[in-house]
Structures are given as structure tokens and as C-alpha cells.
Design an enzyme around this catalytic site. Sequence first.
Site, mmCIF file in Angstrom:
data_model
loop_
_atom_site.group_PDB
_atom_site.id
_atom_site.type_symbol
_atom_site.label_atom_id
_atom_site.label_comp_id
_atom_site.label_asym_id
_atom_site.label_seq_id
_atom_site.Cartn_x
_atom_site.Cartn_y
_atom_site.Cartn_z
ATOM 1 C CB ALA A 1 0.297 6.047 0.618
ATOM 2 C CG ASP A 2 5.857 9.562 0.489
ATOM 3 O OD1 ASP A 2 5.720 10.705 0.000
ATOM 4 O OD2 ASP A 2 6.381 9.352 1.592
ATOM 5 C CB ILE A 3 6.154 12.215 -3.755
ATOM 6 C CG1 ILE A 3 7.456 12.075 -2.961
ATOM 7 C CG2 ILE A 3 5.218 13.226 -3.112
ATOM 8 C CD1 ILE A 3 8.358 13.297 -3.050
ATOM 9 C CE LYS B 1 -4.143 -1.983 2.130
ATOM 10 N NZ LYS B 1 -3.704 -3.342 2.528
#
Length: 278
Positions: free
Chosen positions: A96-98, A94
Site C-alpha cells: 500500500a505504498d508508492i 497487502k
Amino acid sequence: PSITTRTYAERAAKHPVPVAKQLLDICDRKKTNLCVSVDVTSKAGLLRIAEAAGPYCCCIKTHIDIVEDFDRDLVQQLQALADKHDFLIWEDRKFADIGSTVRLQYSSGIYKIASWAHITNAHLVPGEGILTGLASVGLPLGRGLLLLAEMSAKGNLATGEYTAKNVEAARRHPEFVMGFVAMRRVDEREETAGGVAPGEGADYVIMTPGVGLDSKGDGMGQQYRTPDEVIRESGCDVIIVGRGIYGGGDGNPNEEIVKQCKRYQEAGWKAYEDRLRQ
Ligand code: 6AU
């Protein structure tokens, strides 16, 4: 014909993402649409359950960062089991960062996820840069990505416009995004709209958590539906079953795991056959 009336084998033959093709072929070959989720905290437990469940599933899903005694040998043994029993490995990371950060999280650190997981997943919260970042690592290795277009837990925020944005983003990365974690055929609206512009009418593998035959929830927000509700009624492609099979904690004994695997495999396959006849 709509995706839900096509067989896994027919879809495998045409799928643009190699790992999706592989997964659909395994489903067809082993007559199973079961993905077993193994959320246990020991290396021995993870390998024991993967060995017991391997013959009955198309995919084993890990949360590698909960394993207390992780080492390189664990992933090597898991890969050997995947070869032996003909299943794929999905690390449920999962992301979920840049883009620039997930690129490193996917390739580096202790886990080096991209080096062993055929499939991983990501949230679109940071925007499409996350897909560019993950694809820069995963594409050369032939990996596939699932976007979390919807979630199973009560009150989750992956709904409406956010879900639709996931489908749109997937269409712009057809060589890497193989499908969605979702509760239903989230791509159906576009599919039935009948347009044939590039990328449309694409085939996405929908993999669905929150599946249980004996329980409706876990007291922490999880919500369970049956394989029939998920595969036949909602048109999803793969059922993800965790505690319904390994039982929580360090896991059920092997005989119980095998018994539950057979039960979910049968229920999932019957739901698929019923859907083809609808
Ligand atoms: O069958 P369970 O409830 O024991 O386990 C469900 C598994 C867990 C969750 O991390 C995962 O499925 N999951 C996911 C995934 C697969 O991305 C998304 C979601 O919305 N709900 C969910 O339960 O390992």
C-alpha cells in the site's frame, strides 16, 4: 457466455497471466477451489499445516511477517511442498505504498517476497504507480497480482467508486493483474456491457476471504459466508479459509485439518458445479 458459466479449464486455456493459468489449471486438476490461509506464528506450524492441507487446496496463503522464527529454509521448504502437492503460494502482503517503495518491499529486505510467492496483493490507495512498481519486479519473474477491490470486514471502505477504480486500473495492467480480492463478481458490469475494446471482457480470478461454515464472525469485524454463497450466488472463483480449517492459535491437529480441508473442498466444488449448471 459469462465467466461464471465457463469451467476453470476453459478459462485457464485463454488466460493472459501465466500464474492465473496455472492456478485455474490446478483447480481443474485437483478439483478444488480452496485456498487455505495459514495465519500462524511459527515456522514449524506453518510447514505442518501446509503439508497437511496441501493435497486439498489450489493455494496456500501466508502472512510471512507474523512468523517469529522466519528463515530462508522456511520458504525453501514451502516451495518444496508447493511442488510436491501442486499448489501455488500467495503472500498476503497487502502492499500500500508508492511505486518506488513497494518495488523494494517486494524484492528486498528479509523476506524477498517476489523470489518465492507466485501471487501477492495490493491496495490501490496510492494510485496506479503501485502497479508499475510491483510489476517491475514481478513481471520478469512470472508473478501475478491481486488488487483488493473489496474487503470482507464490517465497515470496510473498499466500496463503490473505489471498487470500480480497481477494476479500471486492472484493465490497464492485463499482463500482471490476475484478479481481485473481492466479495462478488466485481468485473461483471463491464463484462455484461458487451463491449469488446482492448482489455475488456478480460478474465479475472476472484479470490474471496470471509468463508466459514460454522461461524458468522470473529468479534473483530470479520464476516463469514458459506462456500455456496461465495462461489455460486456471488460468482467468485476461489474460497479462502483460515480459522475454519486450522482453528486459530498454533493450529488444529493434522487429522482435524485434513477433515476440515475435505469439508471445504467438497462444499466449494459442489458450489462450482451447481453454478455451471445454473
Ligand atoms: O478465514 P479467516 O478469517 O481466519 O482468515 C481470513 C484471511 C486472513 C486475512 O488477512 C485475509 O483472509 N483477508 C483478506 C485478504 C486475503 O486479502 C482480505 C479481506 O478483506 N479479508 C480477509 O480476511 O489472512
